[in-house]
Scaffold this motif. Structure first.
Motif, PDB file in Angstrom:
ATOM      1  N   GLY A 256       5.836 -10.362   3.087  1.00 32.78           N
ATOM      2  CA  GLY A 256       5.326  -9.340   4.003  1.00 32.78           C
ATOM      3  C   GLY A 256       5.016  -9.912   5.380  1.00 32.78           C
ATOM      4  N   PHE A 257       4.555 -11.155   5.418  1.00 35.88           N
ATOM      5  CA  PHE A 257       4.263 -11.788   6.703  1.00 35.88           C
ATOM      6  C   PHE A 257       5.545 -12.109   7.483  1.00 35.88           C
ATOM      7  CE2 PHE A 257       0.310 -12.522   4.403  1.00 35.88           C
ATOM      8  CZ  PHE A 257      -0.590 -12.041   5.345  1.00 35.88           C
ATOM      9  N   ILE A 258       6.632 -12.308   6.774  1.00 32.07           N
ATOM     10  CA  ILE A 258       7.920 -12.484   7.459  1.00 32.07           C
ATOM     11  C   ILE A 258       8.282 -11.190   8.174  1.00 32.07           C
ATOM     12  CG2 ILE A 258      10.391 -12.923   7.152  1.00 32.07           C
ATOM     13  CD1 ILE A 258       9.569 -14.722   4.745  1.00 32.07           C
ATOM     14  N   GLY A 259       8.052 -10.058   7.521  1.00 31.36           N
ATOM     15  CA  GLY A 259       8.285  -8.764   8.169  1.00 31.36           C
ATOM     16  C   GLY A 259       7.416  -8.570   9.394  1.00 31.36           C
ATOM     17  N   ILE A 260       6.161  -9.010   9.316  1.00 31.78           N
ATOM     18  CA  ILE A 260       5.280  -8.935  10.480  1.00 31.78           C
ATOM     19  C   ILE A 260       5.819  -9.814  11.596  1.00 31.78           C
ATOM     20  CG2 ILE A 260       2.990  -9.585  11.356  1.00 31.78           C
ATOM     21  CD1 ILE A 260       1.852  -8.658   8.652  1.00 31.78           C
ATOM     22  N   TYR A 261       6.240 -11.015  11.248  1.00 30.91           N
ATOM     23  CA  TYR A 261       6.798 -11.936  12.239  1.00 30.91           C
ATOM     24  C   TYR A 261       8.035 -11.338  12.915  1.00 30.91           C
ATOM     25  CZ  TYR A 261       8.925 -16.120  14.233  1.00 30.91           C
ATOM     26  OH  TYR A 261       9.503 -17.024  15.087  1.00 30.91           O
ATOM     27  N   GLN A 262       8.841 -10.594  12.156  1.00 34.96           N
ATOM     28  CA  GLN A 262      10.045  -9.970  12.709  1.00 34.96           C
ATOM     29  C   GLN A 262       9.740  -8.654  13.432  1.00 34.96           C
ATOM     30  OE1 GLN A 262      12.807  -9.463   9.443  1.00 34.96           O
ATOM     31  NE2 GLN A 262      13.614 -11.520   9.704  1.00 34.96           N
ATOM     32  N   HIS A 263       8.484  -8.238  13.413  1.00 31.16           N
ATOM     33  CA  HIS A 263       8.077  -6.966  14.012  1.00 31.16           C
ATOM     34  C   HIS A 263       8.836  -5.806  13.383  1.00 31.16           C
ATOM     35  CE1 HIS A 263       5.821  -9.220  16.968  1.00 31.16           C
ATOM     36  NE2 HIS A 263       6.907  -9.919  17.233  1.00 31.16           N
ATOM     37  N   ASP A 264       9.019  -5.862  12.065  1.00 33.29           N
ATOM     38  CA  ASP A 264       9.744  -4.832  11.325  1.00 33.29           C
ATOM     39  C   ASP A 264       8.797  -4.269  10.264  1.00 33.29           C
ATOM     40  OD1 ASP A 264      11.390  -3.347   9.607  1.00 33.29           O
ATOM     41  OD2 ASP A 264      13.111  -4.655   9.983  1.00 33.29           O
ATOM     42  N   VAL A 265       8.359  -3.048  10.489  1.00 38.00           N
ATOM     43  CA  VAL A 265       7.378  -2.429   9.603  1.00 38.00           C
ATOM     44  C   VAL A 265       7.906  -2.326   8.174  1.00 38.00           C
ATOM     45  CG1 VAL A 265       6.065  -0.312   9.148  1.00 38.00           C
ATOM     46  CG2 VAL A 265       6.288  -1.157  11.477  1.00 38.00           C
ATOM     47  N   SER A 266       9.166  -1.953   8.007  1.00 36.61           N
ATOM     48  CA  SER A 266       9.698  -1.790   6.652  1.00 36.61           C
ATOM     49  C   SER A 266       9.775  -3.124   5.912  1.00 36.61           C
ATOM     50  CB  SER A 266      11.074  -1.122   6.687  1.00 36.61           C
ATOM     51  OG  SER A 266      12.021  -1.962   7.326  1.00 36.61           O
ATOM     52  N   LYS A 267      10.038  -4.208   6.644  1.00 38.26           N
ATOM     53  CA  LYS A 267      10.113  -5.527   6.011  1.00 38.26           C
ATOM     54  C   LYS A 267       8.735  -6.116   5.755  1.00 38.26           C
ATOM     55  CE  LYS A 267      14.710  -6.720   7.627  1.00 38.26           C
ATOM     56  NZ  LYS A 267      15.490  -7.572   8.519  1.00 38.26           N
ATOM     57  N   ALA A 268       7.712  -5.493   6.306  1.00 37.67           N
ATOM     58  CA  ALA A 268       6.340  -5.898   6.002  1.00 37.67           C
ATOM     59  C   ALA A 268       5.745  -4.980   4.937  1.00 37.67           C
ATOM     60  CB  ALA A 268       5.481  -5.859   7.262  1.00 37.67           C
ATOM     61  N   ALA A 269       5.891  -3.679   5.114  1.00 37.23           N
ATOM     62  CA  ALA A 269       5.275  -2.711   4.201  1.00 37.23           C
ATOM     63  C   ALA A 269       5.858  -2.807   2.791  1.00 37.23           C
ATOM     64  CB  ALA A 269       5.447  -1.302   4.746  1.00 37.23           C
ATOM     65  N   GLY A 270       7.163  -2.958   2.674  1.00 36.27           N
ATOM     66  CA  GLY A 270       7.798  -3.037   1.359  1.00 36.27           C
ATOM     67  C   GLY A 270       7.254  -4.179   0.520  1.00 36.27           C
ATOM     68  N   PRO A 271       7.310  -5.408   1.025  1.00 38.34           N
ATOM     69  CA  PRO A 271       6.769  -6.521   0.247  1.00 38.34           C
ATOM     70  C   PRO A 271       5.267  -6.401  -0.035  1.00 38.34           C
ATOM     71  CG  PRO A 271       8.253  -7.357   1.905  1.00 38.34           C
ATOM     72  CD  PRO A 271       8.064  -5.895   2.189  1.00 38.34           C
ATOM     73  N   PHE A 272       4.491  -5.931   0.949  1.00 33.98           N
ATOM     74  CA  PHE A 272       3.051  -5.775   0.707  1.00 33.98           C
ATOM     75  C   PHE A 272       2.791  -4.728  -0.380  1.00 33.98           C
ATOM     76  CE2 PHE A 272       2.104  -7.427   5.186  1.00 33.98           C
ATOM     77  CZ  PHE A 272       1.754  -8.684   4.720  1.00 33.98           C
ATOM     78  N   PHE A 273       3.581  -3.648  -0.371  1.00 33.32           N
ATOM     79  CA  PHE A 273       3.432  -2.613  -1.396  1.00 33.32           C
ATOM     80  C   PHE A 273       3.786  -3.165  -2.770  1.00 33.32           C
ATOM     81  CE2 PHE A 273       5.333   0.721  -4.027  1.00 33.32           C
ATOM     82  CZ  PHE A 273       4.243   1.561  -4.171  1.00 33.32           C
ATOM     83  N   ILE A 274       4.919  -3.854  -2.862  1.00 32.36           N
ATOM     84  CA  ILE A 274       5.337  -4.421  -4.149  1.00 32.36           C
ATOM     85  C   ILE A 274       4.308  -5.440  -4.641  1.00 32.36           C
ATOM     86  CG2 ILE A 274       7.087  -5.839  -5.308  1.00 32.36           C
ATOM     87  CD1 ILE A 274       9.152  -4.482  -3.430  1.00 32.36           C
ATOM     88  N   ALA A 275       3.808  -6.277  -3.741  1.00 30.49           N
ATOM     89  CA  ALA A 275       2.799  -7.273  -4.129  1.00 30.49           C
ATOM     90  C   ALA A 275       1.529  -6.591  -4.635  1.00 30.49           C
ATOM     91  CB  ALA A 275       2.475  -8.190  -2.952  1.00 30.49           C
ATOM     92  N   THR A 276       1.111  -5.530  -3.973  1.00 30.95           N
ATOM     93  CA  THR A 276      -0.089  -4.809  -4.391  1.00 30.95           C
ATOM     94  C   THR A 276       0.086  -4.222  -5.781  1.00 30.95           C
ATOM     95  OG1 THR A 276      -0.638  -4.290  -2.094  1.00 30.95           O
ATOM     96  CG2 THR A 276      -1.670  -2.922  -3.793  1.00 30.95           C
ATOM     97  N   VAL A 277       1.222  -3.558  -6.006  1.00 33.60           N
ATOM     98  CA  VAL A 277       1.486  -2.990  -7.330  1.00 33.60           C
ATOM     99  C   VAL A 277       1.559  -4.105  -8.371  1.00 33.60           C
ATOM    100  CG1 VAL A 277       3.144  -1.668  -8.701  1.00 33.60           C
ATOM    101  CG2 VAL A 277       2.614  -0.946  -6.375  1.00 33.60           C
ATOM    102  N   GLN A 278       2.179  -5.229  -8.010  1.00 30.14           N
ATOM    103  CA  GLN A 278       2.277  -6.366  -8.926  1.00 30.14           C
ATOM    104  C   GLN A 278       0.887  -6.867  -9.318  1.00 30.14           C
ATOM    105  OE1 GLN A 278       5.336  -7.887  -9.918  1.00 30.14           O
ATOM    106  NE2 GLN A 278       4.188  -9.180 -11.293  1.00 30.14           N
ATOM    107  N   PHE A 279       0.009  -7.052  -8.344  1.00 29.57           N
ATOM    108  CA  PHE A 279      -1.330  -7.561  -8.639  1.00 29.57           C
ATOM    109  C   PHE A 279      -2.176  -6.551  -9.416  1.00 29.57           C
ATOM    110  CE2 PHE A 279      -0.528 -10.428  -4.861  1.00 29.57           C
ATOM    111  CZ  PHE A 279      -0.270 -11.537  -5.650  1.00 29.57           C
ATOM    112  N   VAL A 280      -2.001  -5.265  -9.141  1.00 26.57           N
ATOM    113  CA  VAL A 280      -2.694  -4.237  -9.924  1.00 26.57           C
ATOM    114  C   VAL A 280      -2.213  -4.292 -11.374  1.00 26.57           C
ATOM    115  CG1 VAL A 280      -2.921  -1.736 -10.272  1.00 26.57           C
ATOM    116  CG2 VAL A 280      -3.225  -2.708  -7.986  1.00 26.57           C
ATOM    117  N   ALA A 281      -0.908  -4.431 -11.567  1.00 24.84           N
ATOM    118  CA  ALA A 281      -0.359  -4.517 -12.924  1.00 24.84           C
ATOM    119  C   ALA A 281      -0.876  -5.756 -13.652  1.00 24.84           C
ATOM    120  CB  ALA A 281       1.169  -4.523 -12.870  1.00 24.84           C
ATOM    121  N   ILE A 282      -0.962  -6.872 -12.953  1.00 21.84           N
ATOM    122  CA  ILE A 282      -1.507  -8.103 -13.554  1.00 21.84           C
ATOM    123  C   ILE A 282      -2.966  -7.881 -13.947  1.00 21.84           C
ATOM    124  CG2 ILE A 282      -2.177 -10.498 -13.078  1.00 21.84           C
ATOM    125  CD1 ILE A 282       0.376 -10.588 -11.237  1.00 21.84           C
ATOM    126  N   TYR A 283      -3.731  -7.274 -13.061  1.00 18.57           N
ATOM    127  CA  TYR A 283      -5.135  -6.995 -13.347  1.00 18.57           C
ATOM    128  C   TYR A 283      -5.285  -6.102 -14.577  1.00 18.57           C
ATOM    129  CZ  TYR A 283      -9.702  -4.844 -13.042  1.00 18.57           C
ATOM    130  OH  TYR A 283     -10.949  -4.359 -13.352  1.00 18.57           O
TER     131      TYR A 283
END
Length: 122
Positions: free
Chosen positions: A88-115
């Motif tokens: 997600g930080f790579i997406g931020i570095y590229q100034h591309d919202v979709s390349k930041a939001a997608g990974p952050f969303f997937i990571a959030t769902v992943q961590f919720v599932a782990i929890y």
């Protein structure tokens, strides 16, 4: 749906998405790069490095599910979530919202599932 089943599904989707982007970058770097960047040897090598990390993680995650190696699977699930979060930080570095939001969303769902899976096993 059971928490562990949810975690399995999310983890497989996570690692397959990561692998898909890595493989796409290897065969067609323009598909993952911002429009203003041209390809060169450094970009090709970087995409190969990305593939070298994602393909084994995806393979091992899927093998650990079928082999019912739950300790290994949980470790790989956490690793996959961390990698998506950092992507997600790579997406931020590229100034591309979709390349930041997608990974952050997937990571959030992943961590919720782990929890949820961890909570059900306590």
């Amino acid at each position: 749906m059971k928490a562990l089943t949810f975690l399995k599904i999310i983890t497989v989707l996570n690692v397959l998405i990561s692998t898909g982007f890595s493989v796409a970058g290897i065969f067609n770097p323009f598909s993952i790069l911002p429009a203003h960047i041209t390809t060169d040897k450094a970009i090709a090598i970087t995409t190969l490095y990305a593939g070298a990390r994602t393909i084994p993680i995806a393979t091992l995650a899927i093998i650990s599910i079928f082999g019912k190696q739950w300790d290994a699977f949980i470790t790989l699930a956490v690793l996959a979530g961390i990698i998506q979060f950092l992507d997600g930080f790579i997406g931020i570095y590229q100034h591309d919202v979709s390349k930041a939001a997608g990974p952050f969303f997937i990571a959030t769902v992943q961590f919720v599932a782990i929890y949820l899976a961890g909570r059900r096993n306590d």
